[in-house]
Design a protein around this motif. Structure first.
Motif, mmCIF file in Angstrom:
data_model
loop_
_atom_site.group_PDB
_atom_site.id
_atom_site.type_symbol
_atom_site.label_atom_id
_atom_site.label_comp_id
_atom_site.label_asym_id
_atom_site.label_seq_id
_atom_site.Cartn_x
_atom_site.Cartn_y
_atom_site.Cartn_z
ATOM 1 N N TRP A 91 -0.916 -0.814 -14.391
ATOM 2 C CA TRP A 91 -1.071 -1.956 -13.599
ATOM 3 C C TRP A 91 0.128 -2.269 -12.564
ATOM 4 O O TRP A 91 0.179 -2.484 -11.497
ATOM 5 N N GLU A 94 0.114 0.134 -9.967
ATOM 6 C CA GLU A 94 -0.902 -0.077 -8.879
ATOM 7 C C GLU A 94 -0.492 -1.205 -8.065
ATOM 8 O O GLU A 94 -0.279 -1.079 -6.966
ATOM 9 N N LYS A 95 0.025 -2.364 -8.664
ATOM 10 C CA LYS A 95 0.279 -3.637 -7.782
ATOM 11 C C LYS A 95 1.508 -3.375 -6.780
ATOM 12 O O LYS A 95 1.811 -3.637 -5.805
ATOM 13 N N GLU A 98 0.878 -1.497 -3.880
ATOM 14 C CA GLU A 98 0.112 -2.361 -2.858
ATOM 15 C C GLU A 98 1.282 -3.289 -2.283
ATOM 16 O O GLU A 98 1.202 -3.335 -1.084
ATOM 17 N N LEU A 99 1.964 -3.803 -3.057
ATOM 18 C CA LEU A 99 3.192 -4.573 -2.757
ATOM 19 C C LEU A 99 3.976 -3.791 -1.852
ATOM 20 O O LEU A 99 4.891 -4.524 -0.573
ATOM 21 N N GLY A 100 4.637 -2.611 -2.141
ATOM 22 C CA GLY A 100 5.426 -1.690 -1.494
ATOM 23 C C GLY A 100 6.748 -1.491 -2.789
ATOM 24 O O GLY A 100 7.414 -2.251 -2.768
ATOM 25 N N GLN A 132 -6.145 3.089 -1.637
ATOM 26 C CA GLN A 132 -6.861 1.621 -1.572
ATOM 27 C C GLN A 132 -6.086 0.863 -0.851
ATOM 28 O O GLN A 132 -6.722 0.042 0.134
ATOM 29 N N SER A 133 -4.998 0.967 -0.670
ATOM 30 C CA SER A 133 -4.029 -0.039 0.249
ATOM 31 C C SER A 133 -3.558 0.546 1.388
ATOM 32 O O SER A 133 -2.924 -0.002 2.205
ATOM 33 N N ILE A 134 -3.856 1.739 1.739
ATOM 34 C CA ILE A 134 -3.696 2.429 3.025
ATOM 35 C C ILE A 134 -2.252 2.516 3.328
ATOM 36 O O ILE A 134 -1.733 1.961 3.957
ATOM 37 N N LYS A 135 -1.366 3.391 2.505
ATOM 38 C CA LYS A 135 -0.227 3.456 2.522
ATOM 39 C C LYS A 135 0.180 5.367 2.808
ATOM 40 O O LYS A 135 -0.446 6.035 2.203
ATOM 41 N N LEU A 223 7.166 -6.367 -11.781
ATOM 42 C CA LEU A 223 6.391 -6.939 -10.580
ATOM 43 C C LEU A 223 7.348 -7.860 -9.756
ATOM 44 O O LEU A 223 7.180 -8.190 -8.688
ATOM 45 N N SER A 224 7.730 -8.854 -10.357
ATOM 46 C CA SER A 224 8.441 -9.939 -9.792
ATOM 47 C C SER A 224 9.651 -9.475 -9.040
ATOM 48 O O SER A 224 9.790 -9.992 -7.936
ATOM 49 N N PHE A 227 8.205 -8.187 -5.778
ATOM 50 C CA PHE A 227 7.841 -9.024 -4.929
ATOM 51 C C PHE A 227 9.046 -9.588 -4.238
ATOM 52 O O PHE A 227 9.050 -9.670 -3.029
ATOM 53 N N HIS A 231 9.810 -9.575 -0.205
ATOM 54 C CA HIS A 231 9.913 -11.001 0.176
ATOM 55 C C HIS A 231 11.354 -11.175 0.845
ATOM 56 O O HIS A 231 11.042 -11.589 2.188
#
Lengths: 234, 234
Positions: A91, A94-95, A98-100, A132-135, A223-224, A227, A231
């Protein structure tokens, strides 16, 4: 719009493999003339039209290509110890997709409970998140490597290590790096890096990172970091 | 140090229930005299000593209590549509608890694919994350509620809604709210909120939120809001 991952695309036509063809015709039930999108994982985003709906080999004709599609303004490489329960790394992948994220290395450190990973399976997780996240860029998953071997590889850009040993000299990501950079960030295993491992990194020029006062699981810490870097760069 | 969740603690002694007692004696094999920690979910963090290791009812004597343990400087309430695959909400609850969240409401909106949730099971996920990440405050999970009914509940503080309709007037969290606030943030279902739902919220004084250009799954969007609010308040 339906999206397919086509890393080997070269011409202005493309034929889906048997599995994707079956999915396209039998599951999505797309007829000849339907428009679909393709990504090659290297930054190109295609619009294509179905010219044959043979359920074993669907033919596509490329109508349009955008290169460097949503190209990122920075490069993030996270090296993380695989978790005992591999679902947690799945996961994260996956995440993070999505976030990059650009590159992931699974590092086997002294306290890693898991020492074997199936990169093929993990790559499937990433590919599915890419679609799924269109990358248009497919994050690169390196083969698992020992901490010591990893530390011998020369690295450009900012190098950070997140660890839970005493806070002395630790700082937040936003105080340690600037936007538009190239970043390598190390995240330790459930039992954290050993102080020897931390010292090796510090001696190699890694800066010590804090993620705040929360006690985070390995995959949550990774993941943090993902992020925070995204950010910082948005 | 082993940690137990004891929401009903009132005295300076405590008896673990049968399940926890069995875990304490048979699994953790903790003898009389061992020190353990207790959290009541309302901000108190206890240090206690085992005075009887009866595997059906372990007795504890409280040695020390810290109130308002790691009290947060803000209040975050996320209202999110439950995902079709409930595992995705479960991991959101686990990760949000690790990162810091105060209240969660599952809202059933027009396009919610899932309309029934088992709050008991979800609360177990939260409690387990509370123990794992050593939180003295237990996030509050409200019963699932329809979007319309939820919108009738008066709310104090900042109100934001994340949606994928046109970007006009949307802004980043950091431009919409200040630190040390009380925040309610709405996250839509896989198919997004309907424009009617968005308009209802805007008319109620919600501000429209963007999470950037990434196409995020419902649970990833909810978690990134959680990251961003905690980041803003640290």
């Amino acid at each position: 719009m339906h999206i397919f991952y086509t890393p080997d695309i070269t011409q202005n036509t493309y034929t889906l493999n048997e599995e994707e063809s079956k999915h396209c015709v039998r599951v999505l039930r797309l007829p000849v003339g339907s428009l679909v999108n393709l990504v090659d994982g290297k930054g190109s985003f295609y619009t294509a039209q179905i010219t044959s709906d043979n359920p074993k080999k669907v033919s596509l004709s490329i109508l349009k290509v955008e290169t460097e599609f949503q190209k990122r303004n920075h490069y993030l490489h996270i090296a993380v110890a695989p978790t005992k329960n591999i679902d947690r790394i799945e996961w994260f992948l996956e995440k993070a997709t999505e976030l990059g994220i650009d590159e992931i290395t699974l590092i086997i450190s002294d306290r890693s409970e898991r020492r074997i990973v199936k990169e093929d399976r993990l790559n499937k997780v990433i590919t599915s998140a890419v679609k799924q996240s269109i990358k248009a860029y497919h994050p690169k998953l390196n083969d698992a490597i020992s901490y010591d071997a990893f530390m011998k590889i020369p690295v450009e850009g900012d190098k950070l290590i997140a660890h839970c040993n005493d806070n002395e000299g630790k700082d937040y990501i936003s105080n340690l790096v600037k936007p538009n950079g190239k970043y390598l960030i190390l995240i330790g295993p459930e039992g954290d890096f050993t102080s020897d491992e931390v010292n090796i990194a510090l001696n190699k020029g890694f800066k010590a990172l804090t993620l705040g006062d929360n006690r985070l699981r390995t995959e949550t810490a990774a993941l943090s970091v993902c992020f925070e870097i995204n950010h910082l760069n948005r």
